[in-house]
Design a protein around this motif. Structure first.
Motif, PDB file in Angstrom:
ATOM      1  N   MET C  76       0.841  -1.197   0.000  1.00 40.89           N
ATOM      2  CA  MET C  76       0.000   0.000   0.000  1.00 40.89           C
ATOM      3  C   MET C  76       0.873   1.243   0.000  1.00 40.89           C
ATOM      4  SD  MET C  76      -2.737  -0.727   3.000  1.00 40.89           S
ATOM      5  CE  MET C  76      -3.459   0.891   3.048  1.00 40.89           C
ATOM      6  N   PHE C  77       0.263   2.361  -0.351  1.00 45.16           N
ATOM      7  CA  PHE C  77       0.959   3.634  -0.232  1.00 45.16           C
ATOM      8  C   PHE C  77       0.258   4.525   0.782  1.00 45.16           C
ATOM      9  CE2 PHE C  77       2.650   1.902  -4.036  1.00 45.16           C
ATOM     10  CZ  PHE C  77       3.968   2.316  -4.007  1.00 45.16           C
ATOM     11  N   TYR C  78       1.053   5.357   1.418  1.00 43.33           N
ATOM     12  CA  TYR C  78       0.548   6.289   2.429  1.00 43.33           C
ATOM     13  C   TYR C  78       0.904   7.713   2.027  1.00 43.33           C
ATOM     14  CZ  TYR C  78      -1.012   3.091   6.091  1.00 43.33           C
ATOM     15  OH  TYR C  78      -1.710   2.167   6.828  1.00 43.33           O
ATOM     16  N   ARG C  79       0.212   8.651   2.618  1.00 49.20           N
ATOM     17  CA  ARG C  79       0.600  10.042   2.462  1.00 49.20           C
ATOM     18  C   ARG C  79       1.311  10.522   3.715  1.00 49.20           C
ATOM     19  NH1 ARG C  79      -4.410  13.373  -0.199  1.00 49.20           N
ATOM     20  NH2 ARG C  79      -4.579  12.132  -2.107  1.00 49.20           N
ATOM     21  N   THR C  94       4.363   7.820   0.033  1.00 47.21           N
ATOM     22  CA  THR C  94       5.419   6.928   0.502  1.00 47.21           C
ATOM     23  C   THR C  94       4.751   5.675   1.060  1.00 47.21           C
ATOM     24  OG1 THR C  94       7.275   6.768   2.052  1.00 47.21           O
ATOM     25  CG2 THR C  94       5.465   8.200   2.713  1.00 47.21           C
ATOM     26  N   GLN C  95       5.491   4.900   1.847  1.00 48.85           N
ATOM     27  CA  GLN C  95       4.899   3.729   2.488  1.00 48.85           C
ATOM     28  C   GLN C  95       5.114   3.836   3.994  1.00 48.85           C
ATOM     29  OE1 GLN C  95       6.825   0.601  -0.034  1.00 48.85           O
ATOM     30  NE2 GLN C  95       4.728   0.262  -0.726  1.00 48.85           N
ATOM     31  N   TYR C  96       4.376   3.051   4.742  1.00 51.14           N
ATOM     32  CA  TYR C  96       4.361   3.248   6.192  1.00 51.14           C
ATOM     33  C   TYR C  96       3.906   1.951   6.829  1.00 51.14           C
ATOM     34  CZ  TYR C  96       3.496   6.078  10.428  1.00 51.14           C
ATOM     35  OH  TYR C  96       3.529   6.633  11.674  1.00 51.14           O
ATOM     36  N   ASN C  97       4.552   1.565   7.929  1.00 48.42           N
ATOM     37  CA  ASN C  97       4.211   0.248   8.479  1.00 48.42           C
ATOM     38  C   ASN C  97       3.600   0.263   9.873  1.00 48.42           C
ATOM     39  OD1 ASN C  97       5.036  -1.014   6.178  1.00 48.42           O
ATOM     40  ND2 ASN C  97       7.085  -1.482   6.922  1.00 48.42           N
ATOM     41  N   VAL C  98       3.155   1.427  10.314  1.00 44.60           N
ATOM     42  CA  VAL C  98       2.679   1.468  11.699  1.00 44.60           C
ATOM     43  C   VAL C  98       1.287   0.843  11.870  1.00 44.60           C
ATOM     44  CG1 VAL C  98       2.007   3.016  13.576  1.00 44.60           C
ATOM     45  CG2 VAL C  98       4.164   3.358  12.387  1.00 44.60           C
ATOM     46  N   TYR C  99       0.417   1.055  10.882  1.00 46.71           N
ATOM     47  CA  TYR C  99      -0.939   0.496  11.008  1.00 46.71           C
ATOM     48  C   TYR C  99      -1.092  -0.756  10.157  1.00 46.71           C
ATOM     49  CZ  TYR C  99      -1.265   5.254  12.624  1.00 46.71           C
ATOM     50  OH  TYR C  99      -1.029   6.434  13.273  1.00 46.71           O
ATOM     51  N   GLY C 100      -0.126  -1.647  10.238  1.00 41.17           N
ATOM     52  CA  GLY C 100      -0.123  -2.842   9.399  1.00 41.17           C
ATOM     53  C   GLY C 100       0.985  -2.710   8.377  1.00 41.17           C
ATOM     54  N   ILE C 101       1.247  -3.809   7.710  1.00 43.63           N
ATOM     55  CA  ILE C 101       2.368  -3.818   6.774  1.00 43.63           C
ATOM     56  C   ILE C 101       1.941  -3.211   5.447  1.00 43.63           C
ATOM     57  CG2 ILE C 101       3.947  -5.291   5.478  1.00 43.63           C
ATOM     58  CD1 ILE C 101       4.349  -5.070   8.585  1.00 43.63           C
ATOM     59  N   SER C 102       2.710  -2.272   4.962  1.00 43.42           N
ATOM     60  CA  SER C 102       2.385  -1.729   3.649  1.00 43.42           C
ATOM     61  C   SER C 102       3.588  -1.684   2.730  1.00 43.42           C
ATOM     62  CB  SER C 102       1.787  -0.332   3.792  1.00 43.42           C
ATOM     63  OG  SER C 102       2.809   0.635   3.808  1.00 43.42           O
ATOM     64  N   SER C 103       4.793  -1.727   3.295  1.00 42.31           N
ATOM     65  CA  SER C 103       5.956  -1.435   2.443  1.00 42.31           C
ATOM     66  C   SER C 103       6.453  -2.686   1.733  1.00 42.31           C
ATOM     67  CB  SER C 103       7.064  -0.776   3.262  1.00 42.31           C
ATOM     68  OG  SER C 103       7.739  -1.730   4.033  1.00 42.31           O
ATOM     69  N   TYR C 268       3.389  14.038  10.916  1.00 34.10           N
ATOM     70  CA  TYR C 268       3.217  13.808   9.482  1.00 34.10           C
ATOM     71  C   TYR C 268       1.814  13.365   9.081  1.00 34.10           C
ATOM     72  CZ  TYR C 268       8.262  14.271   8.933  1.00 34.10           C
ATOM     73  OH  TYR C 268       9.544  14.729   8.901  1.00 34.10           O
ATOM     74  N   ARG C 269       0.979  13.088  10.056  1.00 36.78           N
ATOM     75  CA  ARG C 269      -0.420  12.723   9.785  1.00 36.78           C
ATOM     76  C   ARG C 269      -0.563  11.707   8.641  1.00 36.78           C
ATOM     77  NH1 ARG C 269      -1.798  18.145   8.343  1.00 36.78           N
ATOM     78  NH2 ARG C 269       0.408  18.517   8.621  1.00 36.78           N
ATOM     79  N   TYR C 270       0.168  10.616   8.775  1.00 32.21           N
ATOM     80  CA  TYR C 270       0.107   9.558   7.759  1.00 32.21           C
ATOM     81  C   TYR C 270      -1.309   9.007   7.618  1.00 32.21           C
ATOM     82  CZ  TYR C 270       5.214   8.965   7.772  1.00 32.21           C
ATOM     83  OH  TYR C 270       6.569   9.136   7.638  1.00 32.21           O
ATOM     84  N   PHE C 271      -1.723   8.744   6.416  1.00 27.64           N
ATOM     85  CA  PHE C 271      -2.936   7.939   6.208  1.00 27.64           C
ATOM     86  C   PHE C 271      -2.862   7.314   4.813  1.00 27.64           C
ATOM     87  CE2 PHE C 271      -5.804  10.351   3.334  1.00 27.64           C
ATOM     88  CZ  PHE C 271      -5.110  11.544   3.240  1.00 27.64           C
ATOM     89  N   PRO C 272      -3.619   6.229   4.585  1.00 30.48           N
ATOM     90  CA  PRO C 272      -3.478   5.500   3.314  1.00 30.48           C
ATOM     91  C   PRO C 272      -3.808   6.395   2.122  1.00 30.48           C
ATOM     92  CG  PRO C 272      -4.774   4.235   4.888  1.00 30.48           C
ATOM     93  CD  PRO C 272      -4.588   5.599   5.489  1.00 30.48           C
TER      94      PRO C 272
END
Lengths: 90, 481, 477
Positions: C76-79, C94-103, C268-272
């Motif tokens: 998945m990709f995140y903002r 970008t990608q982000y792994n805090v709320y599950g695996i995305s990278s 950074y307010r990451y979200f999908p």
């Protein structure tokens, strides 16, 4: 109530200046909205539910090809050298 | 003979093909109509009169030389001003994009141009699509053609009003939480929010990407089908778009099972409720049994919607820093971050509120509490609806819980304003198609019926709407203007 | 000795891509007029949407495999939301792994050598921002920044390690191996300016972590770490505490300096990313890719040792210079004599290059091609020229680009095997080097001196074996 500091912090990370009128009105209005969405907390947590509505197969993705569009002026504030003029950094 | 500005789109194409009138006649008539009603209604932000007239001449020349013409050849289409049109200013009804002239056409605009449609101008909306009345437009609010003291609904209020007032034959709107269906209901026209992914969003200026779709607003189901087929399809420029089958006008109606959503009835004004029961009688007349159903998770739908929409909006609208495009605001001696904040002060109040709420729900520490829960509700709601669609072909209820209301009535209380979207956000959250169909009037104010179907179930919506349209006689042209 | 823990965050551009990560603009943005390599998508015009590049996912998967990472079935990709003038959308995809695996890659293990293993936390795919060319204006503009978005949207692979390095030498060793891997997989030309960047975090004695940003080449990393270790030691030496902070590397002054505190306060307010659905790679994706992907440096090393019977030393020199290794294998296709060819390449050939090169892509402009080396080795093996002559020829053809046989024919450099000619040379040497002859009679070790003289007398063309035999028999007279 959303405190004035909290509001200012939100405005800062959102890079938005607020008018005096908004600084007065927003704390109550935002607080009400947050109270309204707080109901989500009561939603039972069910981690088994997938959150994703859509999937895309690898095979469907864009091929790595260059397509250069015709010369268009996409941005404003372009200098003679082609740079975009922005506000100073420091 | 019907006046040219009252013709439906397919009638315009027929008339042109048969040589009953020229495209120029038709465009001129509409322009006269606009001249007459626009000062009262204020549907348009930008009018491209010259462009429309020259397009008309091209169509006439083609007709004269017996060249092939497209499915919407000569038909005047109005475009919500949050859809990118090359060379024509696209403002989102915001100060921030006051001088923005896109360098490219949205995919739907390309398709429309290929079909021969004439783009007449850009229609009013609540700033960036955030609102239900057009009162949040930075330009004048649009007025409801059926009662000029009332709001036309929103955010695609300009689209709904223009079609109702005969200022254009069809319009495109966009629907993030009801923005096509609300004005369709309030202005007594037909509006469809397609299944998420059916229509390309490329060129639709994002408010909340995961929820919104572009869709048609028309005065007849037949027009709606033509328009929907033109704008549907997988687009390589939108990774979330999907292929779909074309929709057809039904030859005869098969039996459809209809569920009336109980919660939407009980939450509505009495007059509105009455109309829904009237509609259910009509359904029975056309051989479709109705029964009441309940949606368990409905309770959480609106909070979930506002969480997700605000979160996405806060990020989508970050790009408006006035460096690359925007409005006149000198960079002066400002340091970049001060400049950004100053520039962005020019968003309207409602946009600012949603950006701030969006930043709030995405902040570290709150993400799990709001955003994640809202996503979860979304999935649960979709699953619940998919389950219901195994039994029912359609789920119906009022499009809006209330009748069109007066200007200023809700503008000072955001929550009050948000609550009017309670019936429509369901379809956006679940990604399913929903249509609003004129069903009657109360005290001269329109009432709309909302029909929802399973993902890519547009054909069923059309089947039922086409039959209902035939047997429910609704006046098409408001007398007040 | 104090305990040092170092972690790395490396950004490598996928320079092998034709187009950018989310649009069809050129991936190679270098040497173009500012803002001429942009489109609606990469300069973030309202209504444009990202369309992900398939090949970028393949390249980042290859890197994940090479660094021993797991690659999930779905990514998945995140903002990542922050404001900066070089960021056209004011968020980075970008990608982000805090709320599950995305990278694209997670939980990697990389063998640095027989004993040391480096854990890779994650590998992710993301977009490069644009560039602020002048932060305070150019020649004619004051109080403005000049921005170029040509680079905006170029695909980056981010590699994040655990703090498993205990000193700058290990870091250097890792970065060398990483560069080789990037090169061997044809992912990134690490010699291109700005193609690799590195952030470093350093902590000592279990104290707070200090992050150093803005290190724009691998060469500078070691210097920055050394500086930081010295700085932190001094702070501890004065019994002060190390703050958890972000510092920047100043590559002119060669120091780290503290970032202004405001810049560190990022939420950074990451979200999908809603515009890119979950991408399903499928269960066979990695297996298929492994089959198709280029050989990794350590695999090539093993092959050179086993298939070509090269020594560890020679293999290493070749592997450490991918272009040389490729040159080697091209030469083998023309004439299969691995040991002889490898020896020439890693000794004389390489020393000539090192005299001659400024680093980049040197083999491309070289006049000597695999054909030349193949022919040279054939001449040696056919006993047509001596090794000494071969060296001279190599020098000549580096200059002229002539083929070795052409040089040999025109300069009469064939090896002399005629005994009478060599005997004449021996006589002459014996006449001139009387004392050396006497030495050699007593001490056989000194005989090499006489051989050297004979070779010199014949301009290196005498067949050394024959010359030796003749010297020996003359000494025994």
């Amino acid at each position: 109530m959303i405190s004035k500091e909290e509001l200012e912090h939100l405005a800062q990370i959102s890079r938005i200046n607020l008018t005096d009128h908004e600084l007065q009105k927003f704390p109550t209005q935002l607080e009400k909205t947050i109270e309204y969405i707080d109901i989500l907390e009561q939603l039972a947590s069910d981690d088994s539910v997938t959150l994703d509505l859509q999937e895309l197969k690898f095979e469907e993705l864009r091929k790595d090809e260059i397509k250069v569009s015709d010369e268009k002026q996409l941005c404003k504030n372009i200098t003679e050298d082609g740079f975009l003029r922005g506000p100073k950094m420091k | 003979m019907t006046r040219l500005d009252e013709l439906l789109a397919y009638e315009v194409v027929e008339g042109l093909t048969e040589g009953q009138f020229t495209a120029e006649d038709y465009v001129t008539t509409i322009l006269k109509r606009i001249e007459k009603v626009e000062p009262k209604v204020h549907s348009f932000i930008t009018l491209d009169t010259d462009g429309a007239l020259s397009s008309a001449k091209i169509i006439d020349k083609k007709l004269k030389e017996k060249e092939a013409i497209g499915q919407l050849a000569g038909v005047i289409v109005g475009i919500k001003d949050n859809i990118s049109t090359q060379g024509i200013r696209t403002t989102c009804a915001s100060k921030i994009l006051e001088n923005y002239v896109p360098t490219y056409d949205a995919t739907v605009i390309k398709s429309l141009k290929e079909s021969g449609a004439i783009l007449l101008g850009k229609l009013n909306l609540d700033e960036f699509g955030m609102g239900s009345t057009t009162e949040y437009s930075r330009y004048q609010p649009t007025r409801n053609p059926w009662n000029l003291d009332c709001v036309p609904g929103g955010s695609s209020g300009g689209s709904g009003a223009a079609v109702a007032a005969g200022e254009c034959t069809i319009a495109l709107g966009s629907d993030t939480g009801g923005s096509i269906r609300c004005p369709s209901s309030f202005c007594s026209v037909i509006g469809l929010k397609p299944t998420y992914g059916r229509v390309s969003r490329y060129g639709l200026i994002s408010y909340a990407n995961s929820l919104e779709q572009i869709g048609p607003i028309c005065r007849s189901v037949r027009d709606l089908v033509i328009m929907l087929n033109i704008i549907s399809g997988k687009d390589t420029f939108d990774n979330t778009s999907m292929p779909s089958n074309p929709i057809s006008i039904p030859k005869r109606l098969n039996k459809l099972n209809v569920g009336i959503i109980k919660e939407l009835i009980t939450g509505s004004d009495q007059e509105v409720t009455k109309s829904v029961y009237f509609a259910s009688e009509k359904f029975k007349e056309i051989g479709c049994p109705c029964e009441e159903v309940s949606i368990k998770n409905l309770h959480y739908a609106l909070p979930s919607y506002y969480t997700l929409a605000s979160a996405e909006a806060s990020s989508n609208l970050a790009r408006y820093d006035n460096l690359r495009y925007g409005f006149d605001y000198s960079i002066g001696e400002y340091k970049w971050d001060t400049y950004f904040s100053n520039v962005r002060e020019n968003f309207g109040e409602e946009v600012k509120r949603r950006i701030l709420i969006g930043s709030y729900v995405l902040s570290s520490g709150y993400y799990g509490k709001y955003y994640l829960k809202a996503r979860r509700l979304r999935s649960l709601l979709r699953l619940e609806l998919l389950e219901l669609f195994k039994k029912y072909d359609l789920l119906i209820g009022p499009t809006m819980p209330i009748l069109p209301f007066k200007f200023g009535e809700k503008i000072d209380d955001p929550i009050k304003m948000y609550l009017v979207d309670i019936n429509t956000v369901i379809a956006n959250l679940a990604g399913i198609p929903a249509i609003s169909l004129p069903i009657g009037f109360s005290n001269g104010l329109p009432i709309g019926l909302q029909l929802m179907a399973a993902p890519f179930g547009e054909q069923k919506l059309i089947d039922a709407s086409y039959e209902l349209e035939k047997i429910i006689n609704i006046p098409r042209r408001p007398n007040s203007i | 000795m104090s305990m040092v823990m170092i972690g790395l965050e490396i950004h490598a551009q996928i320079t092998a891509l034709n187009s950018k990560l989310f649009c069809s603009c050129r991936g190679n943005y270098r040497d173009l007029r500012p803002n001429s390599n942009i489109c609606e998508i990469c300069c973030g015009l309202p209504g444009s949407l990202p369309i992900i590049n398939q090949k970028a996912i393949e390249y980042s998967t290859m890197m994940s495999i090479a660094l021993g990472c797991k690659v999930p079935d779905k990514i998945m990709f995140y903002r990542k939301n922050y404001f900066y003038p070089d960021l056209p959308k004011n968020f980075q995809i970008t990608q982000y792994n805090v709320y599950g695996i995305s990278s694209i890659g997670i939980e990697g293990k990389y063998e640095l050598d027989e004993v040391k293993q480096i854990r890779i936390s994650r590998i992710q795919l993301e977009e490069d921002p644009g560039r602020i060319a002048y932060s305070e204006g150019g020649m004619n503009v004051r109080n403005t920044a000049l921005i170029d978005y040509n680079r905006a949207g170029v695909a980056l692979i981010e590699i994040v390690t655990e703090p498993d390095f205990t000193g700058p030498k290990e870091v250097r060793h890792f970065l060398n191996k990483l560069s080789l891997t990037l090169e061997h997989l044809d992912v990134c030309d690490t010699l291109l300016e700005g193609s690799v960047r590195c952030d470093v975090n350093v902590s000592m004695n279990g104290g707070n972590k200090v992050e150093i940003k803005n290190i724009n080449s691998f060469k500078e990393v070691e210097k920055a770490i050394n500086y930081e270790i010295t700085r932190q030691s001094n702070v501890y030496g004065r019994n002060l505490k190390i703050e958890h902070e972000t510092r920047h590397w100043d590559d002119k002054k060669k120091i780290t300096f503290k970032a202004r505190s405001k810049e560190e306060e990022h939420d950074y307010r990451y979200f999908p990313e809603p515009d890119i659905p979950v991408i399903v790679l499928g269960s066979n994706f990695v297996a298929n890719l492994k089959q198709r992907m280029p050989e990794l440096p350590n695999e090539r090393f093993e092959r050179f040792r086993l298939k070509y019977q090269l020594s560890d030393h020679t293999s290493n020199i070749l592997i450490n210079d991918k272009k040389l290794a490729d040159f080697f294998e091209s030469t083998l296709k023309l004439h299969f004599s691995p040991v002889e060819i490898a020896n020439i390449l890693v000794t004389e050939f390489k020393s000539l290059i090192e005299d001659d090169t400024e680093g980049r892509d040197y083999l491309k402009n070289l006049k000597v091609k695999p054909e030349h080396i193949a022919e040279l080795v054939k001449l040696i093996e056919g006993n047509k020229i001596s090794r000494t002559t071969a060296k001279d020829i190599l020098v000549k053809i580096f200059e002229s680009g002539e083929l070795p046989t052409e040089v040999v024919n025109s300069s009469n450099s064939f090896k002399i095997t005629d005994e009478k000619t060599i005997m004449d040379a021996v006589h002459s040497v014996f006449d001139n080097e009387k004392s050396a002859v006497e030495d050699a009679k007593k001490n056989r070790e000194a005989i090499n001196f006489l051989l050297g003289k004979v070779m010199k007398f014949t301009n290196g063309r005498a067949d050394a074996k024959i010359a030796m035999r003749l010297i020996n028999s003359k000494l025994n007279e």
